[in-house]
Write an enzyme that holds these catalytic residues in place. Structure first.
Site, PDB file in Angstrom:
ATOM      1  N   ARG A  39      -0.134 -10.687  -6.714  1.00  0.00           N
ATOM      2  CA  ARG A  39      -0.165  -9.248  -6.993  1.00  0.00           C
ATOM      3  C   ARG A  39      -0.857  -9.048  -8.330  1.00  0.00           C
ATOM      4  NH1 ARG A  39       1.623 -10.189 -11.376  1.00  0.00           N
ATOM      5  NH2 ARG A  39       1.735  -7.955 -11.718  1.00  0.00           N
ATOM      6  N   ARG A  46      -3.344  -3.683   0.863  1.00  0.00           N
ATOM      7  CA  ARG A  46      -2.587  -2.805  -0.041  1.00  0.00           C
ATOM      8  C   ARG A  46      -3.506  -1.655  -0.433  1.00  0.00           C
ATOM      9  NH1 ARG A  46       0.784  -5.323  -4.701  1.00  0.00           N
ATOM     10  NH2 ARG A  46       1.840  -3.324  -4.410  1.00  0.00           N
ATOM     11  N   ASP A  96      -4.086  -0.064 -11.772  1.00  0.00           N
ATOM     12  CA  ASP A  96      -4.471  -0.427 -10.403  1.00  0.00           C
ATOM     13  C   ASP A  96      -5.664   0.373  -9.908  1.00  0.00           C
ATOM     14  OD1 ASP A  96      -1.465  -1.214 -10.651  1.00  0.00           O
ATOM     15  OD2 ASP A  96      -2.320  -2.409  -9.022  1.00  0.00           O
ATOM     16  N   LYS A 152       1.779   0.554 -12.011  1.00  0.00           N
ATOM     17  CA  LYS A 152       3.138   0.297 -11.521  1.00  0.00           C
ATOM     18  C   LYS A 152       4.070   1.480 -11.767  1.00  0.00           C
ATOM     19  CE  LYS A 152       4.413  -2.545  -9.763  1.00  0.00           C
ATOM     20  NZ  LYS A 152       4.408  -2.415  -8.277  1.00  0.00           N
TER      21      LYS A 152
END
Lengths: 354, 354
Positions: B45, B88, B236, B247
């Protein structure tokens, strides 16, 4: 509804909140020391509940004082009061209950020790039953703040388990639900001890109030998405200017609520106010063991040797609080005035209050 | 330092981040599907790391395409790209890496399939090694923002494990430490998956950088006590106006940092920018399984039947971000301009960018 605490056959029985909701175990306290340990280790927690526990612990302790002499009794009783007051530092309800019990003892200087012991025992029951009544009134008084259809965020557990019964923040939610309002609740899980996930979720499920749990970090996300209409939390101590100590995380919830123009309410009995303190900076914040953060159910969560800081409470400055819901009504800013008014404190106080 | 991901004997080996730091297990991916599963289940991740994984996954997948025909190869390769892109949704680096690999394939229309496969394989290694270089540059560029003696808050893990190596947010922290600055780090544990507690703590311990872990709810407490000098997180996806997905919990950190006049920095490679999106509201937010929130190590944390909402990311509006640290320098507000400038985008863009 499971009772938080009850007196039974000269024992104090406490539902062990460390084990809920998976296990419903009663912790039977046979001595003042047992009750102090139960408070310290959080088998019972929540500011009003530990006030009740302190009163019952003193009732238990007083029975072990072997004397017929009032002076000896009083001095031993005061010492017990000191002991239980120091079990946890932040919630002022603990001190409030101890002081109330001491006033009973001091008012009975002309009575027999046996009679005093009986009255103390009764007083602890009055405090328990009174707390439930107070919560019902808090619920009633908060009703007007909950719009029909509202989604309410709450943090930690300020429910029946945190009080004698019914709850403060959760009492308002319960009252709205009982009044037929269509509400739902978003529950912060409340790390490290997960009182939201374990206790608030348990109570809401029992009541059939729709809810969902989120991690504490997600509150801002849902506020920004306009999925939360208001926030209600309990309180562990409120200074005379309205600054409020509550479970760690409350402060940042209040900040993000304000940023998103969402009302942030505190629900608490008047026993939570501490007029000795001018503001929140003076409220002692309990630091608990790192282990509560770095371990779970015997698993070390981080690398070997990891350390944590674990403040159990934080201070929400009064400026972030939209209202304080008490048994005597909803207090509004400026809190210096509304708090004094509701407590019936005269305005000509000494420089201590300036 | 444990490598996040490496190519070995036609296998992609991934350190299984679900098990760190307690267990150091290598997950050996033998197919594109294995890599997709590793990304989806978060064995690997972190936005840059999953970009590298996607590239290596495609290199692995391309080897299974049995054809000598360019057109057939290309069409199967594009399909594989689609598959891995959907593993994702939030981190744009995944798409970035896939598109970079596709450009390689498309530039080699006149070459043999065997040659293309070899080049693809090499390109995935170039992306990995390039990412480490980029992180070193991010670290270097962020150095000036870290005062000597600073305490830095970070959230989640934007370290070596989240990247090809070295890290973005943690790269800046690492660079400051290597430069001899006396720093310490406060690590948000980062529920629900505890990347801070498990991964960031693990990396900081390896580097002997002093740190302490806190629950996510305590960040505001320490900011208000002036015990945090600045915040750095990874990202991200960053929209063209600077709005940043990271996050879950990053948004509320940014709000409380601003309220406390503490700078909030984002550290990210240029591959994190998505100029197709005008603002953060357009960034897709992954919702993960409730189970990640309500269970831990096989224990149900709440009452039977408890439900949770589990958004994995949130959006921090650009207005809360003090600077974005990239491999080409630190971007400042207004981000519309600084982002276009650094990416060399002309100002006369179509209405899409308005």
């Amino acid at each position: 509804m499971i009772p938080t605490i009850r007196w039974e056959n000269n024992r104090v029985c406490i539902i062990d909140q460390r084990k809920l909701p998976q296990k419903k175990e009663w912790l039977v306290c046979r001595s003042l020391q047992d009750v102090i340990a139960a408070i310290r280790e959080m088998a019972i927690r929540g500011a009003p509940a530990i006030g009740v526990a302190a009163a019952m612990g003193l009732a238990l302790g007083s029975q072990t004082i072997k004397t017929e002499n009032y002076g000896t009794f009083r001095s031993k009783f005061l010492k017990m009061g000191q002991q239980i007051k120091s079990a946890r530092p932040t919630a002022v309800n603990l001190r409030w209950a101890v002081e109330r019990m001491i006033r009973v003892v001091e008012g009975m200087f002309d009575r027999s020790v046996e009679e005093i012991k009986k009255t103390i025992r009764k007083e602890s029951q009055v405090i328990l039953e009174g707390d439930i009544q107070i919560n019902l009134m808090i619920g009633h008084n908060g009703l007007g703040l909950i719009p029909d259809g509202a989604t309410i965020l709450t943090h930690c557990n300020a429910g029946a388990l945190a009080t004698g019964g019914y709850g403060t923040a959760l009492g308002v939610i319960r009252a709205a639900h009982e009044a037929g309002k269509d509400i739902r609740v978003i529950v912060d899980e409340t790390r490290p001890l997960l009182q939201g996930m374990r206790l608030t979720a348990f109570e809401l499920m029992e009541e059939n109030i729709p809810f969902t749990v989120i991690v504490d970090s997600a509150a801002g996300y849902f506020m920004r998405k306009k999925m939360i209409d208001l926030v209600i939390t309990g309180a562990d101590r409120i200074a005379s200017n309205g600054d409020t100590a509550n479970k760690i995380g409350s402060y940042q919830l209040a900040v993000i609520a304000k940023e998103n123009k969402i009302p942030f309410y505190v629900a608490a009995p008047l026993s939570t106010f501490d007029l000795d303190l001018e503001n929140g900076a003076l409220i002692p914040i309990e630091e608990r063991e790192p282990d509560e953060v770095v371990s779970f159910a015997g698993h070390l969560l981080g690398p070997e040797g990891v350390d944590a800081l674990n403040p159990a409470f934080d201070i929400t400055p009064a400026g972030y609080i939209s209202g304080i819901i008490t048994e005597k009504g909803v207090l509004k800013s400026p809190y210096e005035n509304s708090i004094r008014n509701i407590l019936g404190v005269k305005d000509d106080r000494g420089p201590k209050m300036r």
